[in-house]
Design an enzyme around this catalytic site. Structure first.
Site, PDB file in Angstrom:
ATOM      1  N   ASP A 174       0.850  -1.199   0.000  1.00  0.00           N
ATOM      2  CA  ASP A 174       0.000   0.000   0.000  1.00  0.00           C
ATOM      3  C   ASP A 174       0.884   1.247   0.000  1.00  0.00           C
ATOM      4  OD1 ASP A 174      -2.103   1.769   0.174  1.00  0.00           O
ATOM      5  OD2 ASP A 174      -2.443   1.442   2.309  1.00  0.00           O
ATOM      6  N   TRP A 175       1.462   1.514  -1.141  1.00  0.00           N
ATOM      7  CA  TRP A 175       2.315   2.707  -1.315  1.00  0.00           C
ATOM      8  C   TRP A 175       1.432   3.801  -1.895  1.00  0.00           C
ATOM      9  CZ3 TRP A 175       7.309   2.675  -4.870  1.00  0.00           C
ATOM     10  CH2 TRP A 175       7.828   3.969  -4.944  1.00  0.00           C
ATOM     11  N   GLU A 176       1.092   4.785  -1.030  1.00  0.00           N
ATOM     12  CA  GLU A 176       0.221   5.891  -1.475  1.00  0.00           C
ATOM     13  C   GLU A 176       1.019   7.196  -1.490  1.00  0.00           C
ATOM     14  OE1 GLU A 176      -3.516   6.037   0.611  1.00  0.00           O
ATOM     15  OE2 GLU A 176      -3.652   3.883   0.675  1.00  0.00           O
ATOM     16  N   PHE A 177       1.514   7.632  -2.607  1.00  0.00           N
ATOM     17  CA  PHE A 177       1.535   7.001  -3.920  1.00  0.00           C
ATOM     18  C   PHE A 177       2.900   7.312  -4.539  1.00  0.00           C
ATOM     19  CE2 PHE A 177      -3.019   7.930  -3.312  1.00  0.00           C
ATOM     20  CZ  PHE A 177      -3.567   6.690  -3.605  1.00  0.00           C
TER      21      PHE A 177
END
Ligand SMILES: *[C@@H]1O[C@H](CO)[C@@H](O)[C@H](O)[C@H]1NC(C)=O
Ligand SMILES: *[C@@H]1O[C@H](CO)[C@@H](O)[C@H](O)[C@H]1NC(C)=O
Ligand SMILES: *[C@@H]1O[C@H](CO)[C@@H](O)[C@H](O)[C@H]1NC(C)=O
Ligand SMILES: *[C@@H]1O[C@H](CO)[C@@H](O)[C@H](O)[C@H]1NC(C)=O
Ligand SMILES: *[C@@H]1O[C@H](CO)[C@@H](O)[C@H](O)[C@H]1NC(C)=O
Ligand SMILES: *[C@@H]1O[C@H](CO)[C@@H](O)[C@H](O)[C@H]1NC(C)=O
Length: 344
Positions: free
Chosen positions: A109-112
């Site tokens: 969950d790399w935002e972003f």
């Protein structure tokens, strides 16, 4: 009348795409660390995958830090993805932690990613991750861990002021089992007018679930690697004028709920206790309710049914929810979504 239009739209699209999914469907839900709703409360017969959220990498070792902290740090992921050595530390740790704690896979969950360099790094990270996962499967003689990622609602950041940057679609097709498209929180009380937080359509600005999902497919990701996000929550606004209460009405900040957000079960309570009016909006295929100056945009069993039909029309792999504990205690939306997903 309104229901009829919504369902007809979905049925027509569905008819054009019948021979779908070879892989088994995904019916996911994120469970976020909390004291109120333990994982044991999840009705697992409604879901194929439950995601544990979140574990964070340590910022010195790049290994996963097992804690219940909650905030994703885009800079740290960018740093990790930028060199072979940091990627290796991180990848090794994710596989180790998954195996030790008995998880079936890893979801990033790399935002972003903020530019095309970071998107390239993400593609490289997926590539090396897949190699490591395959090697681990051979070494442990176990099924390979799943590798998935939570991603932006569209394949590129077409709304951003920075130069447009697109997800690494080739690497996703080759290395990732599927992406969880966060097609929600598209609008909220940070905007000065009411809107559908996760509207299927947006006649005005392309900020919609349908535009986002189609961009992923037109952008080159195979549909069976695309999973649609569904919110089990609503967004609330304070109307400027209680008599002007449609989509796009002037608002003055958040309405009821914590920071202008309400779990679906709270929306149901709010509607009941305040005697709110509930309205379906045909143009966005969304539902909202209002009482006095309080306004809530959300999804309900009907709008979710339409979205599930739409996702199947696009031959997507499945859907997922954010998040466990937000549905009614009898799982109204989750049950409806699960029933609505017709097996091919
Ligand atoms: C869980 O969901 C299944 C399928 O809808 C249902 O039959 C069952 O009664 C549910 N169990 C609980 C405890 O809610
Ligand atoms: C790592 O995180 C700690 C705690 O948040 C912070 O004090 C420190 O400056 C960070 N170090 C690096 C290298 O980012
Ligand atoms: C995020 O990570 C970067 C790189 O390690 C660090 O410089 C920054 O302080 C972190 N920010 C937060 C809010 O922890
Ligand atoms: C609402 O926001 C839009 C776009 O950010 C801006 O153009 C408009 O002036 C704002 N309206 C009010 C009443 O603040
Ligand atoms: C919406 O997307 C379509 C297709 O990409 C494009 O032709 C149209 O100009 C977009 N509309 C807006 C308001 O950006
Ligand atoms: C609606 O509210 C009434 C009283 O305020 C309560 O008795 C009833 O159980 C509620 N119904 C639902 C579905 O929450």
């Amino acid at each position: 009348m309104i229901h009829h239009i919504l369902l007809t739209t979905a049925v027509i699209i569905f008819a054009t795409c019948h021979k779908t999914t070879l892989s088994s469907p995904v019916k996911g839900i994120y469970w976020s660390e909390n004291q109120i709703f333990p994982p044991s409360s999840i009705n697992t017969s409604l879901f194929t995958h439950v995601y544990y959220a979140f574990l964070f990498p340590n910022n010195l070792t790049y290994a996963l830090h097992v804690s219940d902290a909650t905030a994703s740090n885009a800079s740290l992921f960018a740093l990790i993805a930028s060199t072979a050595a940091t990627r290796a530390s991180f990848i090794h740790s994710t596989i180790q932690v998954s195996r030790i704690f008995g998880f079936d896979g890893i979801d990033l969950d790399w935002e972003f990613p903020r530019d095309s360099n970071e998107m390239n790094d993400l593609g490289q990270l997926f590539h090396e991750w897949r190699l490591a996962i395959s090697a681990d499967a051979v070494a442990t003689r176990r099924p390979p861990l799943l590798l998935t990622a939570a991603v932006y609602f569209a394949v590129d950041f077409f709304l951003s002021s920075t130069p447009p940057h697109k997800y690494p679609v080739d690497s996703i097709n080759q290395n990732v089992d599927w992406v969880n498209v966060m097609s929600y929180s598209l609008r909220g009380p940070w905007g000065n007018v009411t809107g559908a937080p996760s509207g299927l359509f947006d006649p005005g600005r392309n900020i919609s679930v349908s535009f986002g999902l189609q961009s992923w497919i037109q952008g080159g990701v195979v549909p069976e690697k695309v999973v649609m996000g569904l919110p089990l929550y609503g967004m609330t606004w304070q109307l400027q004028d209680p008599n002007v209460h449609g989509i796009g009405s002037d608002a003055a900040g958040p309405g009821p709920g914590l920071n202008g957000a309400m779990a679906y079960f709270q929306v149901v309570e709010f509607n009941n206790q305040s005697g709110a009016k509930v309205a379906y909006d045909v143009e966005t295929a969304s539902v909202y309710s209002y009482s006095g100056s309080s306004w809530v945009g959300y999804d309900d069993p009907l709008t979710v049914t339409v979205k599930v039909a739409y996702a199947q029309a696009l031959c997507l792999r499945g859907y997922f929810f954010w998040a466990a504990g937000f549905d009614t205690s009898d799982w109204k939306i989750s049950t409806q979504a699960s029933r609505a997903w017709i097996l091919a």
